[in-house]
Design an enzyme around this catalytic site. Structure first.
Site, PDB file in Angstrom:
ATOM      1  N   GLU A 114      88.928  -6.107 105.920  1.00  0.00           N
ATOM      2  CA  GLU A 114      87.931  -4.705 105.955  1.00  0.00           C
ATOM      3  C   GLU A 114      88.339  -3.764 104.870  1.00  0.00           C
ATOM      4  O   GLU A 114      89.299  -3.418 105.215  1.00  0.00           O
ATOM      5  CB  GLU A 114      87.725  -3.640 107.146  1.00  0.00           C
ATOM      6  CG  GLU A 114      86.755  -2.950 107.785  1.00  0.00           C
ATOM      7  CD  GLU A 114      86.817  -2.650 108.681  1.00  0.00           C
ATOM      8  OE1 GLU A 114      86.095  -1.640 109.428  1.00  0.00           O
ATOM      9  OE2 GLU A 114      87.805  -2.274 109.219  1.00  0.00           O
ATOM     10  N   ASP A 141      91.594  -5.458 110.135  1.00  0.00           N
ATOM     11  CA  ASP A 141      91.209  -4.206 110.341  1.00  0.00           C
ATOM     12  C   ASP A 141      91.751  -3.449 109.147  1.00  0.00           C
ATOM     13  O   ASP A 141      93.083  -3.290 109.171  1.00  0.00           O
ATOM     14  CB  ASP A 141      91.131  -3.729 111.324  1.00  0.00           C
ATOM     15  CG  ASP A 141      90.542  -2.979 112.068  1.00  0.00           C
ATOM     16  OD1 ASP A 141      89.540  -2.610 112.021  1.00  0.00           O
ATOM     17  OD2 ASP A 141      90.868  -2.065 112.704  1.00  0.00           O
TER      18      ASP A 141
END
Length: 702
Positions: free
Chosen positions: A398, A362
Site C-alpha cells: 500500500e 499496510d
C-alpha cells in the site's frame, strides 16, 4: 504436560543463562529458552503463571545480557507454559523511557496469546490524566500473556503441501475479511462460519474456484486489540489494523471445532486452499502497534523499550516525542536492527511455518523510511531482496502513509506489486464522468488500462506490478459506488466525518437502494463496465470480496468498526448473473491475456488507439471532455494467437464504431448480463456499441 503441570515443574527450578538466540520462547525438549530485546532496560524478569493465566507463580530475573538481549533457560518447562515479562529501567516519560515493572508485558515473539484483552486503567504505565506519575497498580491478572508452543515440524502434518507458485501474469487477487466472507453463508457448516475453517469449507472454495481467482488476500489476521474508543462504544475493530502479536493467528477467527488451536486451524485453511491452487496472501501491519500514542497502554514493546521500538524525535524542550506517520499514534522504527529483525522473523515465520504465499504491507512507505524520508534502498527492502525465503514470495505495497513525502506510488523496488489508486480514480472518473465532468479523459483511461507506464515503465518495473482495482475494503463497495453520492458512516460514532470525502461515485439518480428499473439498469451496466475494465487491463487485477455478487454496505465507505451485517456478505441476496459475468471475465483474461505482460512502448508495433470512426487518435482528441469512446487494436496480445479489438464506450448513449478490416468474433460484451456473445461480425462496418460498455473481439482471419 498440562500448563498447570508445567508451572509446578518449573517452580522449584533455578534459571540458567541459556542462549541469546532465537528471540522469544523456544522449547528444546527438556526446557525453554527465553530471549528478549531491550537496549535500555536494567533488568528483565520472566513471570510464570498458572493454567488460568491469572495467578503469578514465580518470577525469574533473566540472568544473562548479551548485546541488548536478555536471556535465560528454564529446565523442565515446556509447551503450555503461560508467561509474561516485566522490564525495570528509568522512569523518564519526558525522555521516552516508560519502564514500569508493575506492568506485565507480552513477549513480542509470542506464538500464542492467552487471554482476551479488556481496557482497564491498570494497563497504563502512567496514571490516567497524570502522564508523569508512575502507576504502581499491577495489571498481571488482566494482561495478555504468551504461551509456549510445540514448534516441532512433526506436530502438524502438511501432507506434502507446496506453494501454488502462480505466475504474476496469471494472478487475480481477491481481498477478503475472514469473518465477513462466510459468516452468512448457509452453505458453510454453521459451526465454522466466519472462521479460518469457514474459508476452507467446500462451499467457500467452490465459489473461489468458480470465479477463477488465484489468491485470497486476507485482511489482518495477526492478533489485534480493539481501540479503547471503539470498546467504549460497543464496537470492534473489524478490519484488524491494530496488531499486538506479529506471530499469532488471531483466535477471533478460529472456530475451535475439534479443539484445534487457531494456529493449526489457520494452517489447515492454507493447506485446503493450496490443494485447489489458491495462494494465501496476508495483509500485515508492521508500521505501528496497538500501544497507540503516549497516552496509550503499555502492553508489550512500549514497556520493554519505548525508545528502541518506536520512532521519535526530540522537540525544542528536549522531550522525546513519538513520530506518527501512521495516524495511529506510533511508528515502528525499522532503522533499529532488532526491530527490523522482529519484522523479518515474523515474515519468515508466516512463510516457513504457516506456508503463506506473500504479504500486502499496510502503509508500506513507513517500512522504508530512513533518517531523511522514504528510501527504496532502505534496510527493510535490502533485507527482503537478499532473503532466500522472502525474496521468492509476493510482496504488495500500500504505497502511501500520512508522513511527509508519504505518497510513493511507483517508487518501490523492482519486483514489488503496488496498489495503484491512479487506476482506481481514472476508471471511476471515466465511466462515471456524467457525475464528475473532467475527472478522467480517454487519455487517462488508456494510460491506466496499460498498467500506468508513466509510473512503472521508466523505473524498470513490470506491468504486473501495478495492482489495478476500482474498489477495496477501504471505501465504497462496487455496488455502493453506483448507489451513493455521499458517505454514510454515522454508525462509526464520528459524526460522519470519517472516511474518504472524494469518492468519484455516482448514485445514478437515487441515493441508496432503488427499485426504479432505469436506475437499476444503469447501475448494473456501470458495475459490469468497471469490472470488465479492471479484469481485462494490463497489470494485476484485484477484486474486493462481494463485489462480484452485488454486496452493499448501505453507503458506508469506512466500515472499519462494523463487525455486523454492514460488512458481512449476504449470500442469500447474491446476484448469480453477476457472479457468472465476473467468472467469464476472469476465464477470458486467463485464456487470452488481452494486454501483454510486457510494455508496448518499446518501438515495436503492438497497440494502436483509434477513434470510433477507425482513424488514429491524435493530439487534443485524447483530452476531449465530451467523448468517452475509443477503440484499442491489440496486435500483440499476451496469449491470444490472433489480434484482439477492445471497443470502449463510456458515453451515455449507444455509439457506432468502425471495425478494422477482416472478420471478427465478439468474445465478450459487458452490456450483456453475463457478458456472453459470440457473434461473428464483418470488418470495415460500423458496429453499434451500447452505452457504458466494453467489448472484446478477436480476429477470425489471422
Amino acid at each position: 504436560m498440562t500448563p498447570r503441570a508445567v508451572a509446578h515443574a518449573v517452580e522449584a527450578d533455578t534459571i540458567s543463562t541459556g542462549e541469546p538466540w532465537p528471540l522469544g520462547a523456544h522449547w528444546d525438549g527438556s526446557g525453554v529458552n527465553f530471549a528478549v530485546f531491550s537496549a535500555h532496560a536494567q533488568r528483565v524478569e520472566l513471570c510464570v503463571f498458572d493454567a488460568s493465566g491469572e495467578v503469578e507463580l514465580q518470577r525469574f530475573a533473566l540472568p544473562a545480557h548479551t548485546n541488548d538481549i536478555w536471556h535465560g533457560r528454564l529446565a523442565g518447562a515446556g509447551p503450555g507454559l503461560i508467561y509474561g515479562l516485566r522490564a525495570h529501567g528509568p522512569w523518564r516519560p519526558d525522555r521516552g523511557h516508560w519502564f514500569n515493572p508493575h506492568k506485565l508485558l507480552l513477549d513480542p515473539y509470542a506464538r500464542q496469546i492467552h487471554g482476551r484483552f479488556e481496557w482497564r486503567d491498570e494497563h497504563f504505565a502512567a496514571r490516567r490524566g497524570h502522564p508523569n506519575q508512575l502507576d504502581e497498580r499491577d495489571n498481571a491478572a488482566f494482561a495478555l500473556k504468551a504461551v509456549v508452543v510445540d514448534e516441532r515440524p512433526e506436530q502438524f502434518d502438511w501432507e506434502g503441501d507446496r506453494p501454488p507458485g502462480i505466475a504474476a501474469a496469471d494472478t487475480v487477487l481477491y481481498e477478503l475479511q475472514v469473518k465477513a466472507f462466510s459468516i452468512r453463508n448457509d452453505a458453510v457448516p454453521e459451526a465454522v462460519r466466519g472462521s479460518y475453517a469457514g474459508l476452507a469449507a467446500p462451499a467457500s472454495i467452490a465459489h473461489l474456484k468458480r470465479l477463477g481467482v488465484t489468491a485470497v488476500e486476507l485482511l489482518p489476521v495477526h492478533h489485534h486489540v480493539d481501540e479503547e474508543r471503539l470498546a467504549a462504544l460497543g464496537l470492534r475493530n473489524h478490519w484488524g489494523y491494530n496488531s499486538i502479536g506479529f506471530f499469532c493467528a488471531d483466535p477471533r477467527f478460529a472456530s475451535g471445532v475439534g479443539g484445534v488451536s487457531a494456529r493449526d486451524e489457520f494452517r489447515q485453511m492454507v493447506k485446503a486452499l493450496h490443494r485447489e491452487g489458491i495462494e494465501v496472501i496476508l495483509d500485515v501491519v508492521y508500521n505501528h502497534t496497538a500501544e497507540s500514542d503516549v497516552k496509550g497502554p503499555s502492553l508489550s514493546m512500549r514497556g520493554l523499550d519505548n525508545l528502541a521500538y518506536y520512532r521519535h524525535h526530540v522537540d525544542g524542550d528536549h522531550r522525546a516525542v513519538l513520530d506518527n506517520f501512521t495516524g495511529c499514534g506510533n511508528t515502528l522504527d525499522l532503522r533499529e536492527p532488532r526491530v527490523l529483525q522482529l519484522v523479518m522473523d515474523s515474515l519468515r515465520y508466516w512463510v516457513g511455518e504457516m506456508h503463506v504465499d506473500g504479504f500486502r504491507f499496510d502503509l508500506a512507505p513507513v517500512l522504508g523510511r530512513g533518517d531523511h524520508g522514504f528510501d527504496p534502498r532502505a534496510a527493510f527492502f535490502t533485507a527482503l531482496a537478499q532473503d532466500p525465503v522472502l525474496s521468492r514470495v509476493k510482496l504488495i505495497a500500500e504505497p502511501w502513509d500520512i508522513g511527509p513525502g508519504g505518497y510513493q506510488v511507483g517508487n518501490f523496488p523492482r519486483g514489488w506489486f503496488e496498489w495503484n489508486d491512479h487506476f482506481r480514480d481514472a476508471m471511476r472518473g471515466f465511466w462515471l464522468h456524467m457525475a464528475h465532468p473532467g475527472a478522467a479523459t480517454r487519455g487517462d483511461f488508456a494510460l491506466r488500462l496499460c498498467a500506468s507506464a508513466d509510473l512503472f515503465e521508466n523505473r524498470s518495473r513490470l506491468p504486473a506490478e501495478s495492482v489495478n482495482y476500482v474498489a477495496s475494503h477501504d471505501g465504497f463497495t462496487l455496488r455502493d459506488l453506483l448507489s451513493y453520492n455521499e458517505r454514510h458512516n454515522h454508525a462509526n460514532g464520528e459524526k460522519n466525518e470519517d472516511g474518504h470525502r472524494r469518492n468519484l461515485s455516482f448514485n445514478c439518480g437515487v441515493e441508496g437502494a432503488s427499485d426504479d428499473p432505469q436506475v437499476m439498469t444503469l447501475r448494473s451496466r456501470l458495475q459490469r463496465a468497471l469490472l470488465a475494465a479492471t479484469l481485462l487491463a494490463q497489470g494485476t487485477p484485484m477484486l474486493a470480496a462481494g463485489d462480484e455478487l452485488g454486496h452493499s454496505q448501505r453507503g458506508s465507505n469506512n466500515p472499519y468498526c462494523q463487525d455486523n451485517e454492514t460488512t458481512w456478505i449476504d449470500w442469500a441476496a447474491a446476484d448469480d448473473q453477476l457472479i457468472e459475468f465476473t467468472a467469464r471475465l476472469i476465464a477470458l483474461r486467463r485464456r487470452l491475456l488481452p494486454l501483454a505482460d510486457r510494455w508496448y512502448s518499446d518501438g515495436r508495433p503492438g497497440l494502436r488507439w483509434l477513434r470510433r470512426d477507425g482513424e488514429p487518435l491524435r493530439g487534443d482528441e485524447w483530452r476531449a471532455p465530451d467523448d468517452h469512446s475509443l477503440v484499442c487494436l491489440i496486435e500483440r496480445p499476451g496469449r491470444s494467437t490472433t489480434r484482439l479489438l477492445m471497443l470502449v464506450n463510456g458515453n451515455a448513449h449507444d455509439t457506432a464504431m468502425r471495425l478494422p478490416a477482416g472478420g471478427w468474433r465478439i468474445e465478450f460484451d459487458s452490456s450483456r448480463p453475463t457478458g456472453e456473445d459470440g457473434r461473428a461480425i464483418d470488418g470495415g462496418v460500423e458496429l453499434p456499441v451500447a452505452a457504458h460498455s466494453l467489448s472484446l473481439l478477436s480476429s477470425v482471419d489471422d
